[in-house]
Design an enzyme around this catalytic site. Sequence first.
Site, PDB file in Angstrom:
ATOM      1  N   ARG A 165      -6.147 -36.760  76.484  1.00 48.74           N
ATOM      2  CA  ARG A 165      -5.049 -36.446  75.560  1.00 48.74           C
ATOM      3  C   ARG A 165      -3.569 -36.707  75.991  1.00 48.74           C
ATOM      4  O   ARG A 165      -2.808 -36.571  75.032  1.00 48.74           O
ATOM      5  CB  ARG A 165      -5.120 -34.878  75.283  1.00 48.74           C
ATOM      6  CG  ARG A 165      -6.448 -34.630  74.126  1.00 48.74           C
ATOM      7  CD  ARG A 165      -6.779 -33.091  74.209  1.00 48.74           C
ATOM      8  NE  ARG A 165      -7.296 -32.716  75.360  1.00 48.74           N
ATOM      9  CZ  ARG A 165      -7.503 -31.218  75.892  1.00 48.74           C
ATOM     10  NH1 ARG A 165      -6.967 -30.439  74.876  1.00 48.74           N
ATOM     11  NH2 ARG A 165      -7.661 -31.052  76.931  1.00 48.74           N
ATOM     12  N   ASP A 179     -18.464 -37.196  78.183  1.00 46.64           N
ATOM     13  CA  ASP A 179     -18.144 -35.787  78.717  1.00 46.64           C
ATOM     14  C   ASP A 179     -19.539 -35.349  79.375  1.00 46.64           C
ATOM     15  O   ASP A 179     -20.315 -35.847  79.327  1.00 46.64           O
ATOM     16  CB  ASP A 179     -17.962 -34.812  77.601  1.00 46.64           C
ATOM     17  CG  ASP A 179     -17.383 -33.291  77.909  1.00 46.64           C
ATOM     18  OD1 ASP A 179     -16.137 -33.280  78.258  1.00 46.64           O
ATOM     19  OD2 ASP A 179     -18.264 -32.530  78.241  1.00 46.64           O
ATOM     20  N   ARG A 187      -8.472 -40.052  68.007  1.00 43.49           N
ATOM     21  CA  ARG A 187      -9.181 -38.926  68.074  1.00 43.49           C
ATOM     22  C   ARG A 187      -8.785 -38.180  66.430  1.00 43.49           C
ATOM     23  O   ARG A 187      -9.529 -37.038  66.238  1.00 43.49           O
ATOM     24  CB  ARG A 187      -9.031 -37.981  69.181  1.00 43.49           C
ATOM     25  CG  ARG A 187      -9.844 -38.404  70.320  1.00 43.49           C
ATOM     26  CD  ARG A 187     -11.302 -38.119  70.048  1.00 43.49           C
ATOM     27  NE  ARG A 187     -11.516 -36.866  69.410  1.00 43.49           N
ATOM     28  CZ  ARG A 187     -11.360 -35.607  69.968  1.00 43.49           C
ATOM     29  NH1 ARG A 187     -11.163 -35.489  70.981  1.00 43.49           N
ATOM     30  NH2 ARG A 187     -11.264 -34.640  69.190  1.00 43.49           N
ATOM     31  N   TYR A 195     -22.225 -23.940  81.985  1.00 40.76           N
ATOM     32  CA  TYR A 195     -21.941 -24.019  80.499  1.00 40.76           C
ATOM     33  C   TYR A 195     -23.139 -23.584  79.593  1.00 40.76           C
ATOM     34  O   TYR A 195     -22.974 -22.709  78.667  1.00 40.76           O
ATOM     35  CB  TYR A 195     -21.487 -25.618  79.859  1.00 40.76           C
ATOM     36  CG  TYR A 195     -19.974 -25.991  80.478  1.00 40.76           C
ATOM     37  CD1 TYR A 195     -19.097 -25.226  79.807  1.00 40.76           C
ATOM     38  CD2 TYR A 195     -19.868 -26.610  81.660  1.00 40.76           C
ATOM     39  CE1 TYR A 195     -17.713 -25.601  80.169  1.00 40.76           C
ATOM     40  CE2 TYR A 195     -18.433 -26.942  81.857  1.00 40.76           C
ATOM     41  CZ  TYR A 195     -17.386 -26.408  81.247  1.00 40.76           C
ATOM     42  OH  TYR A 195     -16.003 -26.565  81.459  1.00 40.76           O
ATOM     43  N   ARG A 221      -9.234 -37.539  84.289  1.00 45.45           N
ATOM     44  CA  ARG A 221      -8.969 -37.255  82.912  1.00 45.45           C
ATOM     45  C   ARG A 221      -7.719 -38.145  82.330  1.00 45.45           C
ATOM     46  O   ARG A 221      -6.948 -37.842  81.699  1.00 45.45           O
ATOM     47  CB  ARG A 221      -8.364 -35.721  82.581  1.00 45.45           C
ATOM     48  CG  ARG A 221      -9.611 -34.839  82.845  1.00 45.45           C
ATOM     49  CD  ARG A 221     -10.268 -34.678  81.436  1.00 45.45           C
ATOM     50  NE  ARG A 221     -11.573 -34.030  81.635  1.00 45.45           N
ATOM     51  CZ  ARG A 221     -11.532 -32.852  81.267  1.00 45.45           C
ATOM     52  NH1 ARG A 221     -10.447 -32.120  80.336  1.00 45.45           N
ATOM     53  NH2 ARG A 221     -12.736 -31.936  81.248  1.00 45.45           N
TER      54      ARG A 221
END
Length: 368
Positions: free
Chosen positions: A49, A94, A58, A170, A45
């Site tokens: 962010r 992703d 973004r 998921y 990651r």
Amino acid sequence: MAQLTLMPHESGAHNRRSRSHDSSFPLVAAATGGRPTRRPVWFMRQAGRSLPEYRAIRADHGMLEACFDPAMVCEITLQPVRRHDVDAAILFSDIVVPLRAAGIDLDIVAGTGPVIAHPVRTAADVAVLPRLDPAGVGAIGKAVELILGELADHTALIGFAGAPFTLASYLIEGGPSRTYARTKALMYGDPRTWNVLMGHLADITVTFLRVQLDAGVDAVQLFDSWAGQLSPADYRHYVAPHSARVFAEIAGYGVPRIHFGVGTGELLPAMTEVGPDVIGVDWRVPLDEAVRRVGPGKAVQGNLDPTVLFAGADVIEREVRRVIDDGDRAVAAGATGHIFNLGHGVLPTTDPDTLTRAVDLIHSVDLP
Ligand code: 1CP
């Protein structure tokens, strides 16, 4: 003069991939028993962010929109490499991107993660799951080519995919979960449907990884992030055959294959048996202990606790040095090499300067 048309496998991307076995990539050297020119480090990651330049992009673009735009994928992938001088870029994407590309209705919701419009819970749901046409992830192959054109020669590009169990979790839960109760209910209660689903997801994963490998990635990581929810016996019975097939079907590329999950201390032997070259370790198990569990002949990757990055410079230095020492002991105990990483992803509120300083420190410590 006749125009020379390059086939995909004759392109520069392929040339680059075929160079990936030489030790000019510290990450590849550490993964394959070579001698790296410096201690390789990257962060799960790292593209995301924690970086203001990522948040700026973004602000105007949705997550999935960004994932299917080759120029945006390239830019976001390169941001942490420019900033931190890490030894690998990880493709910005992703784990649900190939599911979306196959036509499954889903979104990645800010602050939540993947959300599936129609969760998959019955044999009938599984029977109508779409296949992934490689053309559906053509934008990702294109992004890989753009990135390879920009990366320095010593910086590896890591492609990735979600492993069948984590993807299944998921699809079945419909989004993130704490208990994975529905996933395990299907797994235990209807093993036939479970196996059809897992086989189907393994196919999608292989297709997605092959597109990245054909475009020239230098290594791949299979994320079975939530496999740590299972006992070793259940992992071996319900999951391992499918993950093993994924690793076997990409073995021919000859690039290092990394396998990682969270809370997998008890699963390290079983996750190694499915065939990776490098085993990712979270922060709960010291790297030298991990080697005792998986045996010699595999490289280890990890495993600084991501929360240590909030504890101040002195603690960060102490813990980085401890992980380096554990890594050196792991190599002395038979590991092929050590790739420095966190024990899981960079947390969004991490000060990126702490990562840059950690990379400097890791690169400054002599190899044994
Ligand atoms: O709004 C945003 O910016 C979305 C946040 C985000 C980002 C930056 C998500 C949603 N995914 C990503 C990118 C991403 N996902 C990468 C990029 C490359 C890098 O590592 O720098 C990677 C490798 C992933 C893979 C991924 N997605 C995993 C496996 C890795 C892991 O963390 O264990 C998993 C489980 C996901 C699902 C997912 N996607 C996003 C979130 C918030 C989550 C987790 C949700 C949950 O807790 O279940």
